[in-house]
Design a protein around this motif. Sequence first.
Motif, PDB file in Angstrom:
ATOM      1  N   UNK A 292      35.390  50.996  42.542  1.00 30.46           N
ATOM      2  CA  UNK A 292      34.271  51.915  42.322  1.00 30.46           C
ATOM      3  C   UNK A 292      33.951  52.121  40.842  1.00 30.46           C
ATOM      4  N   UNK A 293      34.739  51.548  39.935  1.00 31.51           N
ATOM      5  CA  UNK A 293      34.556  51.733  38.500  1.00 31.51           C
ATOM      6  C   UNK A 293      33.289  51.013  38.032  1.00 31.51           C
ATOM      7  N   UNK A 294      32.407  51.705  37.308  1.00 29.40           N
ATOM      8  CA  UNK A 294      31.209  51.032  36.787  1.00 29.40           C
ATOM      9  C   UNK A 294      31.604  49.904  35.827  1.00 29.40           C
ATOM     10  N   UNK A 295      30.792  48.876  35.773  1.00 25.49           N
ATOM     11  CA  UNK A 295      31.096  47.697  34.984  1.00 25.49           C
ATOM     12  C   UNK A 295      31.243  48.010  33.497  1.00 25.49           C
ATOM     13  N   UNK A 296      30.398  48.887  32.962  1.00 25.85           N
ATOM     14  CA  UNK A 296      30.499  49.193  31.533  1.00 25.85           C
ATOM     15  C   UNK A 296      31.848  49.841  31.198  1.00 25.85           C
ATOM     16  N   UNK A 297      32.367  50.690  32.098  1.00 21.91           N
ATOM     17  CA  UNK A 297      33.680  51.288  31.869  1.00 21.91           C
ATOM     18  C   UNK A 297      34.790  50.259  32.051  1.00 21.91           C
ATOM     19  N   UNK A 298      34.616  49.339  33.000  1.00 18.42           N
ATOM     20  CA  UNK A 298      35.617  48.285  33.199  1.00 18.42           C
ATOM     21  C   UNK A 298      35.728  47.431  31.937  1.00 18.42           C
ATOM     22  N   UNK A 299      34.579  47.123  31.329  1.00 10.42           N
ATOM     23  CA  UNK A 299      34.605  46.343  30.086  1.00 10.42           C
ATOM     24  C   UNK A 299      35.317  47.128  28.996  1.00 10.42           C
ATOM     25  N   UNK A 300      34.932  48.395  28.801  1.00  5.95           N
ATOM     26  CA  UNK A 300      35.514  49.205  27.724  1.00  5.95           C
ATOM     27  C   UNK A 300      36.985  49.518  27.952  1.00  5.95           C
ATOM     28  N   UNK A 301      37.357  49.876  29.175  1.00  7.24           N
ATOM     29  CA  UNK A 301      38.704  50.377  29.436  1.00  7.24           C
ATOM     30  C   UNK A 301      39.717  49.286  29.814  1.00  7.24           C
ATOM     31  N   UNK A 302      39.229  48.141  30.276  1.00  2.85           N
ATOM     32  CA  UNK A 302      40.154  47.093  30.732  1.00  2.85           C
ATOM     33  C   UNK A 302      39.981  45.776  29.961  1.00  2.85           C
ATOM     34  N   UNK A 303      38.760  45.218  29.981  1.00  2.00           N
ATOM     35  CA  UNK A 303      38.545  43.894  29.410  1.00  2.00           C
ATOM     36  C   UNK A 303      38.786  43.859  27.902  1.00  2.00           C
ATOM     37  N   UNK A 304      38.318  44.881  27.183  1.00  2.00           N
ATOM     38  CA  UNK A 304      38.427  44.873  25.727  1.00  2.00           C
ATOM     39  C   UNK A 304      39.752  45.428  25.209  1.00  2.00           C
TER      40      UNK A 304
ATOM     41  N   UNK B  68      45.001  42.088  27.000  1.00  2.00           N
ATOM     42  CA  UNK B  68      44.980  40.654  26.739  1.00  2.00           C
ATOM     43  C   UNK B  68      44.887  39.826  28.014  1.00  2.00           C
ATOM     44  N   UNK B  69      44.749  40.465  29.141  1.00  2.00           N
ATOM     45  CA  UNK B  69      44.697  39.743  30.417  1.00  2.00           C
ATOM     46  C   UNK B  69      43.365  39.013  30.576  1.00  2.00           C
ATOM     47  N   UNK B  70      43.412  37.951  31.346  1.00  2.00           N
ATOM     48  CA  UNK B  70      42.214  37.182  31.630  1.00  2.00           C
ATOM     49  C   UNK B  70      41.676  37.533  33.010  1.00  2.00           C
ATOM     50  N   UNK B  71      42.570  37.919  33.920  1.00  2.00           N
ATOM     51  CA  UNK B  71      42.204  38.222  35.295  1.00  2.00           C
ATOM     52  C   UNK B  71      42.691  39.626  35.631  1.00  2.00           C
ATOM     53  N   UNK B  72      41.855  40.378  36.317  1.00  2.00           N
ATOM     54  CA  UNK B  72      42.204  41.720  36.765  1.00  2.00           C
ATOM     55  C   UNK B  72      41.934  41.814  38.259  1.00  2.00           C
ATOM     56  N   UNK B  73      42.975  42.057  39.081  1.00  3.44           N
ATOM     57  CA  UNK B  73      42.713  42.254  40.508  1.00  3.44           C
ATOM     58  C   UNK B  73      41.937  43.551  40.716  1.00  3.44           C
ATOM     59  N   UNK B  74      41.123  43.568  41.735  1.00  2.76           N
ATOM     60  CA  UNK B  74      40.325  44.751  42.064  1.00  2.76           C
ATOM     61  C   UNK B  74      40.926  45.405  43.307  1.00  2.76           C
ATOM     62  N   UNK B  75      41.080  46.756  43.257  1.00  2.00           N
ATOM     63  CA  UNK B  75      41.690  47.499  44.358  1.00  2.00           C
ATOM     64  C   UNK B  75      40.685  48.474  44.968  1.00  2.00           C
ATOM     65  N   UNK B  76      40.873  48.736  46.259  1.00  2.00           N
ATOM     66  CA  UNK B  76      40.054  49.729  46.955  1.00  2.00           C
ATOM     67  C   UNK B  76      40.609  51.124  46.671  1.00  2.00           C
ATOM     68  N   UNK B  77      39.975  52.149  47.269  1.00  2.00           N
ATOM     69  CA  UNK B  77      40.429  53.538  47.112  1.00  2.00           C
ATOM     70  C   UNK B  77      41.866  53.706  47.609  1.00  2.00           C
ATOM     71  N   UNK B  78      42.210  52.944  48.645  1.00  2.00           N
ATOM     72  CA  UNK B  78      43.545  53.084  49.232  1.00  2.00           C
ATOM     73  C   UNK B  78      44.617  52.292  48.484  1.00  2.00           C
ATOM     74  N   UNK B  79      44.211  51.474  47.510  1.00  2.00           N
ATOM     75  CA  UNK B  79      45.172  50.720  46.719  1.00  2.00           C
ATOM     76  C   UNK B  79      45.377  49.293  47.213  1.00  2.00           C
ATOM     77  N   UNK B  80      44.663  48.866  48.273  1.00  2.00           N
ATOM     78  CA  UNK B  80      44.799  47.485  48.713  1.00  2.00           C
ATOM     79  C   UNK B  80      43.849  46.600  47.898  1.00  2.00           C
ATOM     80  N   UNK B  81      44.254  45.363  47.750  1.00  2.00           N
ATOM     81  CA  UNK B  81      43.463  44.449  46.925  1.00  2.00           C
ATOM     82  C   UNK B  81      42.204  44.001  47.662  1.00  2.00           C
ATOM     83  N   UNK B  82      41.108  43.876  46.930  1.00  2.00           N
ATOM     84  CA  UNK B  82      39.853  43.356  47.459  1.00  2.00           C
ATOM     85  C   UNK B  82      39.932  41.843  47.407  1.00  2.00           C
ATOM     86  N   UNK B  83      39.840  41.216  48.579  1.00  2.00           N
ATOM     87  CA  UNK B  83      39.944  39.751  48.633  1.00  2.00           C
ATOM     88  C   UNK B  83      38.630  39.106  48.278  1.00  2.00           C
TER      89      UNK B  83
END
Length: 160
Positions: A124-136, A139-154
């Motif tokens: 549910x995180x907006x893309x601009x926040x994902x860029x600021x808070x995670x991507x930048x 040093x990771x290249x890949x970030x798994x995405x999780x649902x509200x319940x903590x399961x991974x989005x396939x």
Amino acid sequence: MTAGLRVARTTNLALVIFNLFPGYPLDGGRVLRALIWARTGKLRRATYITSRIGIGFSWLLVALGVWLLVTPPYRWNGFVFVLIGMFLKNAAQSGYDNAVQREVLSGVEVGDLMTRTPISIPEHLPLNRAVDEYFLTNHHVVFPVCTWTGSFVVSCALPP
């Protein structure tokens, strides 16, 4: 013997002679590499020597092709020689690069390179926040995405 058989015979003979040239990646280069490797015990060095011979041969083919391009009845042949020369140059350089990579990565296990604690991003995180808070900030290249319940989005579908 028909004209077609003579052309096939001549073409095959030319390919055999061409392929026996002692420059990597041609068969003659592979044989020379094996002989140097057997004598020195150093695959990387043997690959370096034969790939440099192959690169030199490829530049000769390119030069011949350029010369044929300006020779009126042989322009098409010149174009073919330039293409073959460039292909051989790239293949020879790639062969040496692969030998270096094998040597550098020998003994390295996947666990030595992997991230032990992956960082996941809530879906549910907006893309601009994902860029600021995670991507930048990581040093990771890949970030798994999780649902509200903590399961991974396939997989996900883009909203309409």
